[in-house]
Design a protein around this motif. Sequence first.
Motif, PDB file in Angstrom:
ATOM      1  N   ASP A   1       0.826  -1.207   0.000  1.00 57.31           N
ATOM      2  CA  ASP A   1       0.000   0.000   0.000  1.00 57.31           C
ATOM      3  C   ASP A   1       0.860   1.257   0.000  1.00 57.31           C
ATOM      4  O   ASP A   1       0.544   2.251  -0.644  1.00 57.31           O
ATOM      5  CB  ASP A   1      -0.914   0.022   1.230  1.00 57.31           C
ATOM      6  CG  ASP A   1      -1.904  -1.109   1.195  1.00 57.31           C
ATOM      7  OD1 ASP A   1      -2.909  -0.981   0.489  1.00 57.31           O
ATOM      8  OD2 ASP A   1      -1.643  -2.138   1.844  1.00 57.31           O
ATOM      9  N   PHE A   2       1.951   1.172   0.749  1.00 59.15           N
ATOM     10  CA  PHE A   2       2.855   2.319   0.792  1.00 59.15           C
ATOM     11  C   PHE A   2       3.474   2.549  -0.583  1.00 59.15           C
ATOM     12  O   PHE A   2       3.592   3.680  -1.045  1.00 59.15           O
ATOM     13  CB  PHE A   2       3.935   2.092   1.855  1.00 59.15           C
ATOM     14  CG  PHE A   2       4.894   3.236   1.990  1.00 59.15           C
ATOM     15  CD1 PHE A   2       4.465   4.457   2.477  1.00 59.15           C
ATOM     16  CD2 PHE A   2       6.228   3.096   1.620  1.00 59.15           C
ATOM     17  CE1 PHE A   2       5.346   5.530   2.601  1.00 59.15           C
ATOM     18  CE2 PHE A   2       7.115   4.157   1.743  1.00 59.15           C
ATOM     19  CZ  PHE A   2       6.662   5.379   2.236  1.00 59.15           C
ATOM     20  N   ALA A   3       3.831   1.461  -1.246  1.00 59.93           N
ATOM     21  CA  ALA A   3       4.417   1.578  -2.588  1.00 59.93           C
ATOM     22  C   ALA A   3       3.406   2.244  -3.543  1.00 59.93           C
ATOM     23  O   ALA A   3       3.770   3.097  -4.351  1.00 59.93           O
ATOM     24  CB  ALA A   3       4.816   0.203  -3.102  1.00 59.93           C
ATOM     25  N   ARG A   4       2.147   1.865  -3.431  1.00 59.84           N
ATOM     26  CA  ARG A   4       1.118   2.470  -4.298  1.00 59.84           C
ATOM     27  C   ARG A   4       0.979   3.962  -3.992  1.00 59.84           C
ATOM     28  O   ARG A   4       0.850   4.789  -4.887  1.00 59.84           O
ATOM     29  CB  ARG A   4      -0.232   1.778  -4.099  1.00 59.84           C
ATOM     30  CG  ARG A   4      -0.255   0.357  -4.647  1.00 59.84           C
ATOM     31  CD  ARG A   4      -1.665  -0.196  -4.690  1.00 59.84           C
ATOM     32  NE  ARG A   4      -2.463   0.483  -5.702  1.00 59.84           N
ATOM     33  CZ  ARG A   4      -3.569   1.172  -5.452  1.00 59.84           C
ATOM     34  NH1 ARG A   4      -4.022   1.264  -4.244  1.00 59.84           N
ATOM     35  NH2 ARG A   4      -4.204   1.758  -6.429  1.00 59.84           N
ATOM     36  N   LEU A   5       1.039   4.286  -2.695  1.00 56.03           N
ATOM     37  CA  LEU A   5       0.930   5.690  -2.325  1.00 56.03           C
ATOM     38  C   LEU A   5       2.096   6.496  -2.899  1.00 56.03           C
ATOM     39  O   LEU A   5       1.920   7.604  -3.421  1.00 56.03           O
ATOM     40  CB  LEU A   5       0.875   5.812  -0.799  1.00 56.03           C
ATOM     41  CG  LEU A   5       0.621   7.198  -0.233  1.00 56.03           C
ATOM     42  CD1 LEU A   5      -0.318   7.112   0.955  1.00 56.03           C
ATOM     43  CD2 LEU A   5       1.902   7.882   0.181  1.00 56.03           C
ATOM     44  N   LEU A   6       3.307   5.912  -2.834  1.00 52.04           N
ATOM     45  CA  LEU A   6       4.469   6.610  -3.394  1.00 52.04           C
ATOM     46  C   LEU A   6       4.321   6.776  -4.907  1.00 52.04           C
ATOM     47  O   LEU A   6       4.669   7.824  -5.461  1.00 52.04           O
ATOM     48  CB  LEU A   6       5.763   5.857  -3.079  1.00 52.04           C
ATOM     49  CG  LEU A   6       6.227   5.838  -1.620  1.00 52.04           C
ATOM     50  CD1 LEU A   6       7.579   5.145  -1.510  1.00 52.04           C
ATOM     51  CD2 LEU A   6       6.303   7.240  -1.019  1.00 52.04           C
ATOM     52  N   ALA A   7       3.777   5.740  -5.562  1.00 52.01           N
ATOM     53  CA  ALA A   7       3.589   5.842  -7.014  1.00 52.01           C
ATOM     54  C   ALA A   7       2.620   6.985  -7.328  1.00 52.01           C
ATOM     55  O   ALA A   7       2.829   7.753  -8.276  1.00 52.01           O
ATOM     56  CB  ALA A   7       3.066   4.523  -7.564  1.00 52.01           C
ATOM     57  N   ALA A   8       1.581   7.114  -6.512  1.00 58.88           N
ATOM     58  CA  ALA A   8       0.621   8.214  -6.714  1.00 58.88           C
ATOM     59  C   ALA A   8       1.296   9.559  -6.441  1.00 58.88           C
ATOM     60  O   ALA A   8       1.084  10.533  -7.171  1.00 58.88           O
ATOM     61  CB  ALA A   8      -0.588   8.023  -5.803  1.00 58.88           C
ATOM     62  N   LEU A   9       2.126   9.599  -5.403  1.00 56.55           N
ATOM     63  CA  LEU A   9       2.849  10.837  -5.088  1.00 56.55           C
ATOM     64  C   LEU A   9       3.761  11.224  -6.253  1.00 56.55           C
ATOM     65  O   LEU A   9       3.864  12.401  -6.623  1.00 56.55           O
ATOM     66  CB  LEU A   9       3.663  10.648  -3.801  1.00 56.55           C
ATOM     67  CG  LEU A   9       4.529  11.815  -3.342  1.00 56.55           C
ATOM     68  CD1 LEU A   9       3.678  13.044  -3.024  1.00 56.55           C
ATOM     69  CD2 LEU A   9       5.344  11.444  -2.100  1.00 56.55           C
ATOM     70  N   ASP A  10       4.412  10.226  -6.842  1.00 61.77           N
ATOM     71  CA  ASP A  10       5.290  10.484  -7.985  1.00 61.77           C
ATOM     72  C   ASP A  10       4.486  11.026  -9.168  1.00 61.77           C
ATOM     73  O   ASP A  10       4.929  11.939  -9.872  1.00 61.77           O
ATOM     74  CB  ASP A  10       6.029   9.208  -8.398  1.00 61.77           C
ATOM     75  CG  ASP A  10       7.050   8.776  -7.347  1.00 61.77           C
ATOM     76  OD1 ASP A  10       7.350   9.597  -6.453  1.00 61.77           O
ATOM     77  OD2 ASP A  10       7.533   7.635  -7.404  1.00 61.77           O
ATOM     78  N   ALA A  11       3.281  10.459  -9.351  1.00 64.55           N
ATOM     79  CA  ALA A  11       2.442  10.923 -10.460  1.00 64.55           C
ATOM     80  C   ALA A  11       2.042  12.383 -10.255  1.00 64.55           C
ATOM     81  O   ALA A  11       1.967  13.168 -11.198  1.00 64.55           O
ATOM     82  CB  ALA A  11       1.201  10.044 -10.568  1.00 64.55           C
ATOM     83  N   VAL A  12       1.827  12.757  -9.007  1.00 64.84           N
ATOM     84  CA  VAL A  12       1.372  14.114  -8.696  1.00 64.84           C
ATOM     85  C   VAL A  12       2.520  15.120  -8.757  1.00 64.84           C
ATOM     86  O   VAL A  12       2.359  16.247  -9.210  1.00 64.84           O
ATOM     87  CB  VAL A  12       0.720  14.122  -7.285  1.00 64.84           C
ATOM     88  CG1 VAL A  12       0.497  15.528  -6.787  1.00 64.84           C
ATOM     89  CG2 VAL A  12      -0.574  13.338  -7.297  1.00 64.84           C
ATOM     90  N   THR A  13       3.713  14.703  -8.299  1.00 62.53           N
ATOM     91  CA  THR A  13       4.813  15.655  -8.132  1.00 62.53           C
ATOM     92  C   THR A  13       5.901  15.540  -9.204  1.00 62.53           C
ATOM     93  O   THR A  13       6.707  16.444  -9.343  1.00 62.53           O
ATOM     94  CB  THR A  13       5.517  15.428  -6.782  1.00 62.53           C
ATOM     95  OG1 THR A  13       5.931  14.056  -6.730  1.00 62.53           O
ATOM     96  CG2 THR A  13       4.600  15.715  -5.611  1.00 62.53           C
ATOM     97  N   GLY A  14       5.972  14.409  -9.880  1.00 60.08           N
ATOM     98  CA  GLY A  14       7.086  14.191 -10.792  1.00 60.08           C
ATOM     99  C   GLY A  14       8.329  13.688 -10.065  1.00 60.08           C
ATOM    100  O   GLY A  14       9.402  13.597 -10.656  1.00 60.08           O
ATOM    101  N   TRP A  15       8.212  13.367  -8.777  1.00 60.67           N
ATOM    102  CA  TRP A  15       9.352  12.817  -8.042  1.00 60.67           C
ATOM    103  C   TRP A  15       9.538  11.342  -8.397  1.00 60.67           C
ATOM    104  O   TRP A  15       8.742  10.776  -9.155  1.00 60.67           O
ATOM    105  CB  TRP A  15       9.105  12.905  -6.525  1.00 60.67           C
ATOM    106  CG  TRP A  15       9.005  14.290  -5.998  1.00 60.67           C
ATOM    107  CD1 TRP A  15       9.280  15.455  -6.657  1.00 60.67           C
ATOM    108  CD2 TRP A  15       8.562  14.660  -4.683  1.00 60.67           C
ATOM    109  NE1 TRP A  15       9.053  16.521  -5.826  1.00 60.67           N
ATOM    110  CE2 TRP A  15       8.618  16.068  -4.622  1.00 60.67           C
ATOM    111  CE3 TRP A  15       8.145  13.955  -3.561  1.00 60.67           C
ATOM    112  CZ2 TRP A  15       8.256  16.772  -3.468  1.00 60.67           C
ATOM    113  CZ3 TRP A  15       7.794  14.652  -2.419  1.00 60.67           C
ATOM    114  CH2 TRP A  15       7.853  16.049  -2.376  1.00 60.67           C
ATOM    115  N   THR A  16      10.587  10.727  -7.785  1.00 60.89           N
ATOM    116  CA  THR A  16      10.810   9.292  -8.002  1.00 60.89           C
ATOM    117  C   THR A  16      10.954   8.609  -6.638  1.00 60.89           C
ATOM    118  O   THR A  16      11.929   7.922  -6.360  1.00 60.89           O
ATOM    119  CB  THR A  16      12.075   9.062  -8.854  1.00 60.89           C
ATOM    120  OG1 THR A  16      13.153   9.809  -8.262  1.00 60.89           O
ATOM    121  CG2 THR A  16      11.885   9.505 -10.278  1.00 60.89           C
TER     122      THR A  16
END
Length: 566
Positions: free
Chosen positions: A405-420
């Motif tokens: 779940d945390f990995a999915r949240l990070l993927a969503a954060l990356d989609a929103v911010t352009g981070w990795t």
Amino acid sequence: MNTHAPEQEQRPPQAAEEERQAPQQAGAPGKGTANKEAAPSQATKLVRLAEESYRLVQGSDGKAYAVDRGGPEIALPLRGRDGLRQRLARTFYAHTGTAPGGSALTDAMGVLEGMAAGRPAVEVALRVASYAPRPDTGSMSGQPGSAGVVLDLGDPTGRVVVIGPGWWGIEDTSPVLFRRTALTSALPVPAMGHRPRGVAALAGFRGLLNVDDAGFSLVVGWLLAALVPDIPHPILALLGEQGTAKSTAAKFCVRILDPSPAPLRSAPKDVKSWAVTAAASWTVALDNVSTIPAWFSDTLCKAVTGDGIVDRSLFTDDDVTVLSFRRVIALTSIDAGALAGDLAERMIPVELERIPPQRRRPDADVETDYRATAPLTLAGLLDLLAEVLAALPDVHLPQLPRMADFARLLAALDAVTGWTTLAAYLARAEEANRAVMEADPLATAVRDLLDRQAVGWSGTSTELLATLNDHAPDPRPRNWPKNASVLGGSLRRLAPALRASGIEVTEQRTGAGRFLNLRRTPPTDDVNRRGEEAQTPTFPIRPESAVIAVTADTRRPDLHKHPRDG
Ligand SMILES: Nc1ncnc2c1ncn2[C@@H]1O[C@H](COP(=O)(O)OP(=O)(O)OP(=O)(O)O)[C@@H](O)[C@H]1O
Ligand SMILES: [Mg+2]
């Protein structure tokens, strides 16, 4: 804890009459003939007083709580500091001019507890709660049926922040019941109105943490996950030599979501002290953790995933108690290698670099900056969480690591911010696994054994122990397996770390008994390899992300709008 205490205004109409009749002692009504139509006992009066002013509920934790009918949606404990017992005693005195007897209070509490126990259990949350509005009522922020998160601001008004996909706002009345403890302090009210949004609002906070850009983006991921109650939360491990501002960083990370009078705590000595440490706050920051013994590693893993800890010692009678709480944990440590194996894959290691003397700032300065930026920081985190919740349904990862779940949240954060952040997290988790491997004598012995073999190794665990013993370090380390069954358990515990280093241990049951197969595999699975290959995150605060894509003004006109906002 501050709570609404309106007893003076809530004087029941019959109070004055009762005052005149108030018996002076506790217990049952008098038995004498003169008292046939006796006034109710003090205990009865206390029960009535409580029922008039409080709603009694049974919490999902099995405990009884009282909610002030004229106050905020805050679940008060029956006993303890600012609990119902104290309040009732105060109210009784205010109404009658008489102090209630101790046994009358105890009797009343027994009745009230019994009343609560008969009611259906309701969710009583601590600081954060998930919230799914009923479809018929629609969402309180106008988005019909959208699920969200509620954050208790912890102030006496009972105000909360409600966050949903693409929106957030402050509500005067909480849709869920929160409890408070001695470790619940008030959050700053998140900044509203015209201001930098999302990542841009975090610039001040970024400057307060002595971490690099990749580390900062992971800290943001950890903070956002902390606001989502129903997922496992990896442990934020702030690592660095002395004086690298580990404690300062841990303190600020906890304070920005779950402030308390004691933001940093020492590592507990046993399960009992862990229960005390962890029960009273949503986030727990453990400062200066040097080694993590097996029981504590196990306890931490359970707090991450929300599994129950069964412990007999916590009870005085024969009963056992199940401590089942999911918590958000941060820790500071000088030495990551000392942290135990099964924790490694539940950890986000973030390294802090040495602070050169010319860059070191006095504590008071850092504190002043924190206070000045906190409302904006919190607002920025809420912006990001709203965007992440909106992006999550579109996140599809081909493979999921342990903290899925945390990995999915990070993927969503990356989609929103352009981070990795996902790549950075996976790469670090793997690195931590390798550190565990290096620090564990059994793991290195297994690796050395495979180095001596052309192909893998197979045999019973007894044979494996004998082979490993032939090459064991002298003297044998304290945790070296003493028999074959301990070896089997140790290998299971080390399996993730071994796997990360390219060693697969499998068990096979045959007619002849249980066989262990050890073999070399490619070092990582696909998910982890993607993490390793990904580029290093760039400085997260980029000009183009200064205004995040979906804001109040575009998708939801009422985002961030609050009656008080003007
Ligand atoms: N972001 C910062 N930038 C510059 N200096 C800082 C920063 N944060 C804290 N400091 C300074 O660094 C000092 C050490 O910070 P802190 O106590 O958090 O370090 P630590 O890593 O926990 O140290 P120890 O290992 O001794 O516990 C603080 O007293 C403060 O003066
Ligand atoms: Mg410190």
